[in-house]
Design a protein around this motif. Structure first.
Motif, mmCIF file in Angstrom:
data_model
loop_
_atom_site.group_PDB
_atom_site.id
_atom_site.type_symbol
_atom_site.label_atom_id
_atom_site.label_comp_id
_atom_site.label_asym_id
_atom_site.label_seq_id
_atom_site.Cartn_x
_atom_site.Cartn_y
_atom_site.Cartn_z
ATOM 1 N N ASP A 71 -9.098 -138.416 -7.488
ATOM 2 C CA ASP A 71 -10.042 -137.781 -6.552
ATOM 3 C C ASP A 71 -11.481 -138.186 -6.840
ATOM 4 N N GLY A 72 -11.640 -139.371 -7.307
ATOM 5 C CA GLY A 72 -12.997 -139.884 -7.474
ATOM 6 C C GLY A 72 -13.577 -139.679 -8.856
ATOM 7 N N TRP A 73 -12.861 -139.073 -9.766
ATOM 8 C CA TRP A 73 -13.368 -138.865 -11.119
ATOM 9 C C TRP A 73 -13.388 -140.201 -11.861
ATOM 10 N N ASN A 74 -14.396 -140.379 -12.688
ATOM 11 C CA ASN A 74 -14.488 -141.587 -13.516
ATOM 12 C C ASN A 74 -13.727 -141.347 -14.816
ATOM 13 N N ARG A 75 -12.587 -141.974 -14.928
ATOM 14 C CA ARG A 75 -11.713 -141.718 -16.073
ATOM 15 C C ARG A 75 -12.249 -142.330 -17.364
ATOM 16 N N ASP A 76 -13.234 -143.223 -17.274
ATOM 17 C CA ASP A 76 -13.707 -143.932 -18.465
ATOM 18 C C ASP A 76 -15.159 -143.610 -18.809
ATOM 19 N N SER A 77 -15.719 -142.585 -18.208
ATOM 20 C CA SER A 77 -17.164 -142.367 -18.347
ATOM 21 C C SER A 77 -17.570 -141.831 -19.713
ATOM 22 N N HIS A 78 -16.717 -141.035 -20.359
ATOM 23 C CA HIS A 78 -17.092 -140.396 -21.618
ATOM 24 C C HIS A 78 -15.941 -140.535 -22.614
ATOM 25 N N GLU A 79 -15.990 -141.584 -23.402
ATOM 26 C CA GLU A 79 -14.904 -141.844 -24.349
ATOM 27 C C GLU A 79 -15.089 -141.017 -25.620
ATOM 28 N N MET A 80 -14.032 -140.360 -26.059
ATOM 29 C CA MET A 80 -14.068 -139.590 -27.300
ATOM 30 C C MET A 80 -13.635 -140.468 -28.469
ATOM 31 N N THR A 81 -14.067 -140.074 -29.649
ATOM 32 C CA THR A 81 -13.668 -140.778 -30.868
ATOM 33 C C THR A 81 -13.023 -139.785 -31.832
ATOM 34 N N LYS A 82 -12.192 -140.320 -32.711
ATOM 35 C CA LYS A 82 -11.483 -139.463 -33.662
ATOM 36 C C LYS A 82 -12.333 -139.282 -34.918
ATOM 37 N N ASN A 83 -12.508 -138.020 -35.346
ATOM 38 C CA ASN A 83 -13.300 -137.767 -36.545
ATOM 39 C C ASN A 83 -12.432 -137.848 -37.802
ATOM 40 N N ASP A 84 -13.035 -137.542 -38.947
ATOM 41 C CA ASP A 84 -12.327 -137.656 -40.220
ATOM 42 C C ASP A 84 -11.176 -136.664 -40.352
ATOM 43 N N PHE A 85 -11.162 -135.646 -39.510
ATOM 44 C CA PHE A 85 -10.116 -134.625 -39.588
ATOM 45 C C PHE A 85 -8.996 -134.859 -38.570
ATOM 46 N N GLY A 86 -9.047 -136.023 -37.899
ATOM 47 C CA GLY A 86 -8.001 -136.358 -36.954
ATOM 48 C C GLY A 86 -8.190 -135.768 -35.580
ATOM 49 N N THR A 87 -9.397 -135.219 -35.304
ATOM 50 C CA THR A 87 -9.660 -134.599 -34.009
ATOM 51 C C THR A 87 -10.514 -135.521 -33.150
ATOM 52 N N PHE A 88 -10.126 -135.687 -31.873
ATOM 53 C CA PHE A 88 -10.954 -136.452 -30.953
ATOM 54 C C PHE A 88 -12.126 -135.590 -30.493
ATOM 55 N N GLU A 89 -13.346 -136.203 -30.477
ATOM 56 C CA GLU A 89 -14.529 -135.419 -30.131
ATOM 57 C C GLU A 89 -15.583 -136.289 -29.459
ATOM 58 N N ILE A 90 -16.506 -135.596 -28.801
ATOM 59 C CA ILE A 90 -17.645 -136.267 -28.185
ATOM 60 C C ILE A 90 -18.806 -135.283 -28.149
ATOM 61 N N THR A 91 -20.014 -135.768 -28.365
ATOM 62 C CA THR A 91 -21.215 -134.937 -28.291
ATOM 63 C C THR A 91 -22.039 -135.370 -27.085
ATOM 64 N N LEU A 92 -22.305 -134.419 -26.205
ATOM 65 C CA LEU A 92 -23.082 -134.710 -25.005
ATOM 66 C C LEU A 92 -24.430 -134.008 -25.127
ATOM 67 N N PRO A 93 -25.509 -134.759 -25.324
ATOM 68 C CA PRO A 93 -26.829 -134.133 -25.520
ATOM 69 C C PRO A 93 -27.368 -133.502 -24.237
ATOM 70 N N ALA A 94 -28.218 -132.535 -24.422
ATOM 71 C CA ALA A 94 -28.850 -131.865 -23.283
ATOM 72 C C ALA A 94 -29.727 -132.848 -22.524
ATOM 73 N N GLN A 95 -29.866 -132.602 -21.218
ATOM 74 C CA GLN A 95 -30.694 -133.449 -20.370
ATOM 75 C C GLN A 95 -31.801 -132.601 -19.737
ATOM 76 N N ASN A 96 -33.058 -132.980 -20.036
ATOM 77 C CA ASN A 96 -34.198 -132.269 -19.468
ATOM 78 C C ASN A 96 -34.126 -130.768 -19.739
ATOM 79 N N GLY A 97 -33.708 -130.440 -20.946
ATOM 80 C CA GLY A 97 -33.656 -129.043 -21.340
ATOM 81 C C GLY A 97 -32.485 -128.276 -20.776
ATOM 82 N N GLN A 98 -31.628 -128.944 -20.048
ATOM 83 C CA GLN A 98 -30.464 -128.297 -19.462
ATOM 84 C C GLN A 98 -29.190 -128.769 -20.165
ATOM 85 N N PRO A 99 -28.192 -127.900 -20.298
ATOM 86 C CA PRO A 99 -26.934 -128.320 -20.933
ATOM 87 C C PRO A 99 -26.331 -129.507 -20.201
#
Length: 644
Positions: A71-99
């Motif tokens: 339905d138009g979603w970008n399946r590759d826009s935000h790739e997660m990486t696996k941390n040292d504990f085996g968990t996939f994660e991603i950090t998305l910083p705030a934009q212009n003071g908004q989440p």
């Protein structure tokens, strides 16, 4: 999957406090571990109540989001990486003071890995169930069945064929519970349904999902309860079409490393201490209850779930130390406690059965009393005894005391389902009981036009005695694997490379009891008479039998249950005239079941119109006695005349 170790011995009542302790049962030194299990289960339930809104909400299987990945979603826009504990994660910083992610946004999480083709089944018109679930039966008479083998034809039988052809047979026989095997989707047919690949899919090899719903709905219309043989003890190790390495790791649902693999089953083992694994498994139970209207479950491989050694190489001797300590998988025990609590809380008439050979105390005691919460456990030592004796002993050497001990050796206050043979005894490499008894003569002398040889006479006689004494003395429920009611010949073997992918043994020959010229119909009719006699008198839900006689020389066993008097003569050659047997209640008795009846392939040596009058004289610790003629290899069941 039945292990081959022995069932432990114990016979005390578990009936008291709601603090996890089980008094007066030999478990006194182990109150600590019992309380710890109870406390851990209560903590899980408390945490789920606090963080998930309760077990009901936590275990819902519905998915509210309906958007597709196209339905138009970008399946590759935000790739997660696996941390040292085996968990996939991603950090998305705030934009212009908004989440970075706005309140009440929809988020899609996608794992990219090779996948197996699947069909999403969501028809616009939903199946409408016509019949409500039956009430929980007082006596569970269980017909264990596998849809795929339920035809004389060498093929995979369908749900629709089972509904049309097998359900009426089960109803006529007098069974009130069906235990359906191999329903959860499995890639390998020959695994007997025990290597699950898709936990939320009904096997498509038998037809469409609505066909299974129709099967269950039709059974309900006949007043028959339907249980699913559920496999939560392990999962297929397949990667392309299973849970294994679903997120690229070996520990998303399972224990990582060696602990996550079952060395004999060649499969993966769940980590029952994981919050998300609990969600997955509990919601799986809800799915089968809600979507298909099953009435409960027979939990496969419970011994493996209870212990870290999984029962491998362990012959449980009955010592209580075996049920506690480092060998116990406390997380597995607690998962079963929570699962049973959820099912009985949400579905009060549901039934749960444990396939356990260890004899762990309190397995069939409610959580509120400190138990694991199953309704029944399987009496797995009983069929082992019969096979061992048929292989190793002459009939004259059968030990009546040992037989009675094995049949009554169960934990009082914890209900047991007894059986003479299940699917385990039918598998290739073994034989059905009748095959052990008659062997080659099953091919030459089971026709009524052929000679009634001593081998066939013995086979029919002992087959009936074994099943009746197991039914009446062995438990609070009874189980039969389909086809064994009429002494199915040969073994069960699924098409595989080793047999040229043949279906010859992957079928049930229901044509045999339907042929009036074959003696299989006698066993089939006796089995039906046995079920309907239990329906009338209810010995399975009556207190355990009082055994008044175990005569080793005569090979005679006598007991009373549900107001009935059961008399068995296992002697291979001796018949007894005016045989005196004790009975508690005075009165006039009549025969209600006679294994020697001509209708059941017997020799008709007993006059069924005979009335038996008690004498007011104590005998075998009973207040009265009566005298009977009991021929060799015959069982009689007597009832007071006014109860006929």
């Amino acid at each position: 999957m039945a292990e081959t170790i022995n069932q432990a011995s114990s016979n005390s009542v578990l009936d008291k406090p709601a603090d996890g302790s089980v008094p007066n049962d030999g478990t006194e030194p182990f109150k600590g571990p019992l309380k710890q299990r109870y406390a851990k289960a209560q903590k899980w339930i408390g945490d789920i109540n606090a963080s998930e809104g309760g077990l009901e909400k936590f275990s819902r299987h519905d998915i509210s989001a309906t958007d597709s990945y196209t339905d138009g979603w970008n399946r590759d826009s935000h790739e997660m990486t696996k941390n040292d504990f085996g968990t996939f994660e991603i950090t998305l910083p705030a934009q212009n003071g908004q989440p970075a992610i706005a309140h009440d946004s929809k988020i899609k999480d996608l794992s990219v890995s090779p996948v197996y083709d699947a069909r999403f089944w969501n028809p616009p018109t939903k199946y409408q169930f016509k019949n409500s679930r039956p009430k929980k039966p007082l006596s569970a008479r269980v017909y264990e069945a596998h849809v795929g083998i339920s035809s004389p034809e060498p093929k995979v039988t369908t749900y629709k064929e089972f509904t049309a052809n097998v359900l009426p047979r089960i109803k006529k026989l007098g069974y009130n519970v069906i235990q359906l095997m191999a329903i959860m989707e499995h890639a390998y047919y020959a695994s007997f349904g025990y290597q699950i690949n898709s936990f939320f899919a009904a096997s498509s090899r038998y037809g469409f999902p609505d066909d299974l719903k129709e099967l269950i709905d039709t059974a309900h219309g006949m007043g028959i309860t339907v249980l699913l043989d559920v496999v939560h003890s392990h999962a297929s190790k397949n990667v392309l079409d299973g849970l294994n390495n679903f997120d690229g790791t070996d520990h998303q649902y399972f224990h990582g490393g060696p602990r996550g693999s079952h060395e004999l089953w060649d499969s993966r083992l769940f980590n029952y201490g994981s919050h998300e694994v609990l969600r997955f498994l509990l919601s799986n139970l809800r799915f089968w209850m809600e979507e298909y209207h099953f009435d409960g479950f027979r939990f496969d491989g419970v011994t493996s779930m209870l212990y870290t050694h999984h029962g491998i190489g362990t012959g449980f001797s009955g010592g209580y130390h075996e049920y506690f300590g480092d060998n116990v998988d406390e997380d597995g025990v607690v998962y079963l406690m929570i699962a049973n609590e959820m099912l009985h809380q949400l579905y009060p008439d549901s039934i749960t059965i444990a396939e356990d050979v260890s004899g762990m105390p309190a397995l069939c005691v409610a959580l509120s009393l400190g138990g694991v919460g199953f309704d029944y456990r399987l009496a797995m030592a009983i069929p082992d005894l019969y096979i061992k004796w048929l292989k190793e002993k002459q009939d004259i050497d059968w030990d009546m005391g040992a037989l009675c001990f094995t049949l009554t050796n169960r934990r009082h206050g914890e209900k047991t389902i007894a059986y003479a043979e299940s699917h385990d005894q039918a598998l290739v490499g073994d034989k059905s009981l009748l095959f052990w008894l008659c062997d080659a003569e099953m091919y030459t002398n089971m026709s009524t036009l052929s000679a009634f040889t001593p081998v066939i006479e013995r086979g029919l006689g002992l087959h009936k005695l074994i099943r009746l004494i197991t039914h009446a003395l062995g438990g609070e429920g009874y189980l039969n694997f389909e086809g064994n009611e009429f002494g199915h010949p040969e073994w069960l073997d699924f098409p595989r490379e080793g047999n040229g992918n043949s279906f010859h043994y992957a079928r049930r020959q229901f044509n045999l009891p339907d042929d009036d010229l074959l003696r299989y119909r006698f066993l089939n009719d006796f089995d039906s008479k046995m079920q309907w006699t239990e329906e009338k008198y209810g010995w399975l839900h009556s207190p355990q039998a009082y055994v008044s006689l175990k005569n080793e020389q005569d090979k005679v066993i006598v007991f009373e249950r549900a107001g009935l008097l059961f008399i068995f003569n296992f002697h291979p050659s001796e018949s007894f005239t005016d045989y005196r047997v004790g009975v508690e209640e005075a009165g006039t008795y009549r025969i209600v079941l006679n294994s020697d009846s001509e209708a059941f392939g017997g020799l008709n040596r007993v006059d069924e119109s005979t009335r038996f009058f008690t004498t007011d004289f104590a005998w075998n610790n009973r207040k009265n006695f009566l005298q009977v003629y009991i021929p060799t290899r015959v069982a009689l069941v007597l009832a007071l005349e006014q109860t006929l």
